[in-house]
Scaffold this active site. Structure first.
Site, PDB file in Angstrom:
ATOM      1  N   ARG A 215     -14.269  13.163   6.663  1.00 26.30           N
ATOM      2  CA  ARG A 215     -13.111  13.686   6.977  1.00 26.30           C
ATOM      3  C   ARG A 215     -12.610  14.525   5.779  1.00 26.30           C
ATOM      4  O   ARG A 215     -12.125  15.653   5.900  1.00 26.30           O
ATOM      5  CB  ARG A 215     -11.996  12.444   7.189  1.00 26.30           C
TER       6      ARG A 215
ATOM      7  N   HIS B 136       0.786  -1.258  -0.004  1.00 28.41           N
ATOM      8  CA  HIS B 136       0.145  -0.083  -0.016  1.00 28.41           C
ATOM      9  C   HIS B 136       1.138   1.240   0.044  1.00 28.41           C
ATOM     10  O   HIS B 136       2.092   1.376   0.884  1.00 28.41           O
ATOM     11  CB  HIS B 136      -0.954   0.116   1.213  1.00 28.41           C
TER      12      HIS B 136
ATOM     13  N   SER C  10      -7.630   4.152   8.911  1.00 28.96           N
ATOM     14  CA  SER C  10      -8.700   3.847   7.619  1.00 28.96           C
ATOM     15  C   SER C  10      -7.707   2.787   6.795  1.00 28.96           C
ATOM     16  O   SER C  10      -8.373   2.112   6.258  1.00 28.96           O
ATOM     17  CB  SER C  10      -8.497   5.301   7.152  1.00 28.96           C
TER      18      SER C  10
ATOM     19  N   LYS D  54      -8.872  -1.594   6.058  1.00 37.56           N
ATOM     20  CA  LYS D  54      -9.065  -2.036   4.581  1.00 37.56           C
ATOM     21  C   LYS D  54      -8.198  -3.416   4.489  1.00 37.56           C
ATOM     22  O   LYS D  54      -8.543  -4.208   3.840  1.00 37.56           O
ATOM     23  CB  LYS D  54      -8.982  -1.074   3.706  1.00 37.56           C
TER      24      LYS D  54
ATOM     25  N   ASP E  24     -15.205   2.865   7.124  1.00 38.33           N
ATOM     26  CA  ASP E  24     -14.071   3.839   6.835  1.00 38.33           C
ATOM     27  C   ASP E  24     -14.504   4.490   5.663  1.00 38.33           C
ATOM     28  O   ASP E  24     -14.270   5.839   5.360  1.00 38.33           O
ATOM     29  CB  ASP E  24     -13.128   2.885   6.132  1.00 38.33           C
TER      30      ASP E  24
HETATM   31  N1  URA Z   1      -5.824   6.579   2.204  1.00 38.88           N
HETATM   32  C1  URA Z   1      -6.922   6.135   3.227  1.00 38.88           C
HETATM   33  O1  URA Z   1      -7.202   4.943   2.745  1.00 38.88           O
HETATM   34  N2  URA Z   1      -7.138   6.630   4.229  1.00 38.88           N
HETATM   35  C2  URA Z   1      -6.714   7.832   4.626  1.00 38.88           C
HETATM   36  O2  URA Z   1      -7.221   8.393   5.701  1.00 38.88           O
HETATM   37  C3  URA Z   1      -5.595   8.323   3.941  1.00 38.88           C
HETATM   38  C4  URA Z   1      -5.119   7.968   2.868  1.00 38.88           C
END
Ligand code: URA
Length: 429
Positions: free
Chosen positions: A172, A86, A187, A191, A165
């Site tokens: 947000r 990621h 967040s 995932k 999320d």
């Molecule tokens: N990417 C995400 O998935 N969540 C965040 O809060 C920031 C970047």
């Protein structure tokens, strides 16, 4: 069912600098997902978290509550070990494209559940959608079959993973609360943990083109995410990598696919190759393959074979010409000298304004739009030589893109020393 609380009581506890209890966290995340806590209440709580922080225990509990809001995937039936990557997002960051097939070429399953871009950083799915015929949406069964048969899959994350999320991130985004480290970390990791990968390598970007502008913040985010992953039983490592300068020589959807294919053909810009190989090395080591040099499968064509099968399996034609923009505009070097600065944020903003990115979720993007740069910091350039080429289907976008680039590059007299920061600045495990 979580014990019931009152939203105001939870907000006040965090506003006054206290720690939230497990039961408060479980309740507020669940109630918000169900619509029983209002957006304005969650906005206030997110702001209180941004200002007052959360402990390691609170962040882990918050992450677990977000995971519990949706489904969990299970890759344990696969015959291959799984490794995922990621990136926190950067300009010209096309690394997932060569990386997933490269790692899969060594017998590892690489499930890259990706997103679309918002703002100045591009989305992996937007890039791949510039390949004629390629489709991002796969069922879970299709994804598992592709992982078993080919090893690499890059597809859209289904809406079933961490729905809390999805809702909270959108909130947000419009309430100035994206930058809270516990909220970013929970967040991303909710995932990734819900996705069920066995190991995870995080590419945490640092510099002008990244979320985290300084090394200290980037380190704290990386540490928080590595701890969350490790505590959840996922082998997690983070590399902190440079994002003051954009990666490679292109930013834009089809432009970045073209560059990725160059890397898979054994060529491509040195920094893209270096980062791809560094991340592949981490993913392979995490799955027990620390005996290989990943650059070998770029040179031999083995990674390219997996790329072609991966694209074809998702309806794409790897041999089809990639779309190009209708119009282009060249920016020449205003003087001779050494290019000492090319600002990632300026380039990302220009590519976005040319039509490579979107302002609002759901807007279309242009496949051919974006920016190519013909020199990288440290290169010597001659006056009037092409420095940048801007591409778009709509020429009235050039003016705003050129404004974004104004002051975004600097040429110093020949002989000026230039020492680049290392691409990989730190490793956290
Ligand atoms: N990417 C995400 O998935 N969540 C965040 O809060 C920031 C970047």
């Amino acid at each position: 069912m979580a014990e019931a609380h009152d939203a105001v009581e939870v907000i006040v506890a965090k506003r006054d600098g206290g720690a939230l209890s497990d039961s408060q966290i479980d309740w507020v995340v669940d109630a918000y997902t169900r619509g029983a806590v209002a957006d304005e209440q969650m906005s206030a709580l997110a702001m209180a978290i941004l200002l007052n922080g959360m402990s390691r225990h609170e962040t882990a509990r918050w992450t677990a509550a977000m995971i519990a809001s949706g489904e969990r995937m299970d890759f344990s039936g696969l015959s291959r070990p799984t490794a995922d990557k990621h990136s926190t997002g950067g300009v010209g960051d096309k690394i997932t494209l060569p990386l997933a097939p490269l790692v899969a070429s060594y017998g590892v399953a690489v499930p890259q559940l990706s997103g679309r871009g918002l703002g100045h950083t591009g989305g992996t799915l937007d890039k791949l959608e510039s390949i004629p015929g390629w489709r991002a949406a796969l069922t879970n069964d299709e994804m598992l079959a592709q992982l078993e048969g080919i090893g690499a899959v890059i597809c859209a994350a289904g809406s079933g993973l961490a729905p809390a999320d999805k809702k909270l991130y959108a909130l947000r985004d419009v309430t100035g609360t994206v930058e809270a480290i516990p909220l970013i970390a929970s967040s991303i990791m909710s995932k990734k943990i819900a996705e069920g990968t066995g190991s995870l390598v995080l590419d945490v970007k640092v510099g002008s083109g990244a979320f985290m502008k300084d090394l200290g913040q980037a380190r704290e985010l990386a540490r928080t995410m590595v701890d969350l992953g490790t505590d959840a039983g996922v082998h997690t490592v983070a590399l902190l990598t440079e994002m003051a300068v954009p990666l490679g020589l292109t930013a834009g959807n089809a432009l970045e696919v073209r560059e990725s294919v160059e890397v898979l053909s054994g060529g491509g810009p040195a920094d893209v190759v270096e980062l791809t190989v560094a991340l592949a090395g981490e993913m392979l080591a995490a799955t027990g393959r620390d005996d290989v040099d990943p650059s070998e499968h770029l040179a031999s064509g083995a990674a390219m074979d997996v790329w072609r099968r991966m694209i074809t399996a998702q309806g794409g034609d790897p041999d089809a010409p990639l779309p190009t923009a209708r119009e282009s505009h060249v920016v020449n070097a205003p003087s001779s000298g050494v290019l000492v600065e090319l600002d990632a944020m300026a380039v990302g903003l220009a590519a976005w304004r040319l039509g490579a990115g979107r302002a609002r979720a759901g807007d279309p993007v242009q496949a051919g739009a974006g920016v190519e740069w013909h020199a990288r910091p440290g290169d010597v350039v001659a006056v009037d030589q092409p420095l940048l080429t801007l591409h778009t289907d709509e020429p009235d976008r050039f003016e705003r893109a050129l404004e974004a680039l104004d002051g975004g590059y600097r040429i110093a007299p020949v002989g000026t020393p230039y020492t680049p920061d290392p691409l990989v600045r730190d490793r956290i495990s």
